[in-house]
Write an enzyme that holds these catalytic residues in place. Structure first.
Site, PDB file in Angstrom:
ATOM      1  N   ARG A  46       0.812  -1.220   0.000  1.00 30.07           N
ATOM      2  CA  ARG A  46       0.000   0.000   0.000  1.00 30.07           C
ATOM      3  C   ARG A  46       0.848   1.274   0.000  1.00 30.07           C
ATOM      4  NH1 ARG A  46      -3.976  -0.706   4.552  1.00 30.07           N
ATOM      5  NH2 ARG A  46      -4.714   1.217   3.625  1.00 30.07           N
ATOM      6  N   HIS A 166       8.777 -23.397   5.553  1.00 31.89           N
ATOM      7  CA  HIS A 166      10.158 -23.425   5.036  1.00 31.89           C
ATOM      8  C   HIS A 166      10.970 -24.580   5.617  1.00 31.89           C
ATOM      9  CE1 HIS A 166      11.298 -21.214   8.707  1.00 31.89           C
ATOM     10  NE2 HIS A 166      12.545 -21.547   8.444  1.00 31.89           N
ATOM     11  N   HIS A 228       6.005 -25.963  12.157  1.00 31.58           N
ATOM     12  CA  HIS A 228       7.220 -26.617  11.664  1.00 31.58           C
ATOM     13  C   HIS A 228       7.505 -27.981  12.307  1.00 31.58           C
ATOM     14  CE1 HIS A 228       7.775 -22.764   9.879  1.00 31.58           C
ATOM     15  NE2 HIS A 228       8.082 -22.166  11.004  1.00 31.58           N
ATOM     16  N   LYS A 327      13.054 -19.735  22.625  1.00 27.12           N
ATOM     17  CA  LYS A 327      13.837 -18.568  22.213  1.00 27.12           C
ATOM     18  C   LYS A 327      14.769 -18.183  23.367  1.00 27.12           C
ATOM     19  CE  LYS A 327      11.600 -17.005  18.361  1.00 27.12           C
ATOM     20  NZ  LYS A 327      12.245 -17.271  17.083  1.00 27.12           N
TER      21      LYS A 327
HETATM   22  O1  LIG Z   1       9.362 -19.672  11.026  1.00 30.09           O
HETATM   23  C1  LIG Z   1      10.139 -19.470  11.925  1.00 30.09           C
HETATM   24  O2  LIG Z   1      11.318 -20.117  11.926  1.00 30.09           O
HETATM   25  C2  LIG Z   1      12.449 -19.547  12.588  1.00 30.09           C
HETATM   26  C3  LIG Z   1      13.465 -20.672  12.726  1.00 30.09           C
HETATM   27  O3  LIG Z   1      13.816 -21.171  11.470  1.00 30.09           O
HETATM   28  P1  LIG Z   1      15.233 -20.822  10.849  1.00 30.09           P
HETATM   29  O4  LIG Z   1      15.215 -21.478   9.529  1.00 30.09           O
HETATM   30  O5  LIG Z   1      15.337 -19.319  10.763  1.00 30.09           O
HETATM   31  O6  LIG Z   1      16.230 -21.385  11.794  1.00 30.09           O
HETATM   32  C4  LIG Z   1      12.072 -18.970  13.938  1.00 30.09           C
HETATM   33  O7  LIG Z   1      13.169 -18.241  14.456  1.00 30.09           O
HETATM   34  C5  LIG Z   1      10.906 -18.025  13.777  1.00 30.09           C
HETATM   35  O8  LIG Z   1      10.497 -17.548  15.064  1.00 30.09           O
HETATM   36  C6  LIG Z   1       9.740 -18.711  13.118  1.00 30.09           C
HETATM   37  O9  LIG Z   1       8.726 -17.774  12.835  1.00 30.09           O
END
Ligand SMILES: O=C1O[C@H](COP(=O)(O)O)[C@@H](O)[C@H](O)[C@H]1O
Length: 459
Positions: A46, A166, A228, A327
């Protein structure tokens, strides 16, 4: 439309953090490996931005990879930016009409906006083919995920919907397929008769890193476990596949997730949560989570989550799978550990007891270690654990590059199918409810530590 017409990757939310931090470097890493690939990148958001500013952003991301100069030049010459209010039907229609070739619409937007855009899209004729790429979280519970699926199915068929994860593009996760099914030794022992428990751990030394806007409403359970780590579990535990293809993989993963439930069906006994307090990681001073900018302490967001699940099928019944992610942990630990059962009988006469074997799969950096009991230095009657270790090279591409490769090729192998996305919520819902009702205490751990006392999984 000719078969080799370049795909247009239309990024909605091109001004955001995801685009800059992950998508553009991901495309760059794909182009580095496949410099001949034809893709036109169109950014939309936007806020006003000139195409020159957009090109500079793309160029900057490509230079970090780096993309070969000729490829970068060719992609850069075709990329453009279009200021668009994506919630306005006319503006969105004209944006889509301005794109040529097979279209991929990537929603790099907050989930609530993504849903609203999908409603707007219902009134727009989408070119054929159009693929939709969506980021997590996909819905907020099983019900919303289900209704979101139905809404998306009004727009495009299921195999044109790419729910991006991912982790499915992480080379060491993909390596599980080869490790499990291209080797004879592991196959007969990959079951409850031999494996006593499995840990899937993703502890990071990163803290909030300015992501309160997203993280504080999600927390570790939704951010990592619901998405994940359940995907990693499904690849680890699935039945064998006849070929490496989207259908096979999606079917087998979905079957595992359908059979997965909370250990003992008890969120109180099979989940734990905690939040970091102030501490230090190396030279970095980390404030308490509740003091981080943008955090609302009344939300009670956890930064460390652990759950134990079971898979009610013939292969895995009775084996606890422990999923955990935190974390601001002192030591990053990103691995799958399969703990094997004790030998049925250790011959008498050894001076020490043997410890059960382990298979450790390090996700980042990649390695596979087999931890076996054998004789210690010197005396063959003295046993100790020794490690047979193979280091794994990084994948050729960044995980996002791998995921984008499949997305641009229209192959849904590395994404989450709609029914599997619903299952993941179904597994987590009892925990979410118990946490919301405060039936599971919120523990604390200093940033830079291993988590609250007594949490460290036994190795
Ligand atoms: O999708 C996510 O993944 C990361 C960890 O994956 P990495 O490939 O960056 O090691 C995570 O730090 C993040 O909080 C989360 O949203």
């Amino acid at each position: 439309m000719s078969d080799d017409a370049p795909v247009t990757l239309l990024i909605l939310g091109a001004g955001g953090d995801l685009t800059h931090r992950l998508l553009l470097p991901g495309i760059g890493s794909l182009l580095k490996c496949e410099p001949q690939r034809k893709v036109q990148i169109v950014g939309a958001d936007r806020m006003a931005k000139s195409s020159e500013e957009w090109k500079a952003l793309v160029k900057d991301s490509f230079s970090t990879v780096p993309v070969p100069a000729r490829t970068a030049k060719s992609v850069m010459s075709k990329t453009r930016y279009q200021q668009t209010n994506v919630l306005d039907e006319d503006e969105l229609r004209s944006l889509i009409e301005s794109c040529s070739g097979p279209l991929v619409i990537y929603f790099a937007l907050p989930p609530a906006i993504t849903m609203q855009v999908c409603t707007v899209l219902e009134a727009i004729d989408l070119p054929n083919p159009t693929r939709l790429a969506l980021e997590k979280p996909f819905g907020t519970d099983e019900k919303t995920a289900h209704s979101f699926n139905r809404r998306l199915h009004k727009l495009v068929p299921e195999d044109h919907i790419f729910r991006v994860d991912h982790f499915l593009g992480v080379s060491t996760v993909l390596n599980l397929i080869g490790l499990r099914f291209a080797n004879r030794i592991l196959q007969p022992i990959w079951n409850s008769e031999h494996i006593e428990r499995v840990e899937i751990i993703y502890d990071e030394d990163l803290a909030l890193e300015g992501r309160a806007g997203y993280y504080d409403t999600n927390g570790a359970l939704k951010d990592m476990l619901q998405s994940h780590l359940l995907q990693v579990l499904s690849v680890f535990a699935m039945e064998s596949i006849a070929e490496v293809s989207a259908n096979e993989l999606q079917d087998q993963k979905a079957q595992v997730l359908r059979a997965t439930r909370l250990w003992g069906n008890s969120p109180k006994r099979s989940s734990r949560r905690a939040r970091y307090t102030a501490g230090q990681i190396g030279s970095r001073k980390i404030p308490a989570y509740v003091k981080e900018q943008g955090v609302d302490p009344s939300r009670m967001t956890e930064t460390l989550a652990e759950i134990t699940v079971e898979i009610d099928n013939n292969r895995w019944s009775g084996v606890p799978f422990i999923l955990r992610s935190g974390k601001a942990m002192g030591e990053p630990r990103k691995q799958i550990v399969a703990h094997f059962r004790d030998v049925p009988h250790l011959p008498t006469g050894f001076k020490t007891a043997g410890l059960p074997d382990q298979l450790i799969i390090d996700l980042k950096p990649g390695a596979v270690s087999l931890v076996l009991t054998m004789n210690a230095e010197g005396d063959p009657m003295d046993l100790e654990r020794k490690v047979l270790r193979a280091e794994l090279a990084d994948g050729l591409m960044l995980p996002y590059g791998e995921v984008l490769r499949y997305l641009l090729d229209g192959n849904p192998m590395l994404c989450v199918r709609g029914d599997a996305a619903e299952s993941c919520w179904r597994i987590m819902e009892p925990v979410l409810k118990a946490w919301k009702a405060n039936r599971v205490p919120m523990e604390e751990y200093p940033a830079g530590s291993d988590g609250p006392d007594g949490w460290l999984p036994a190795s």
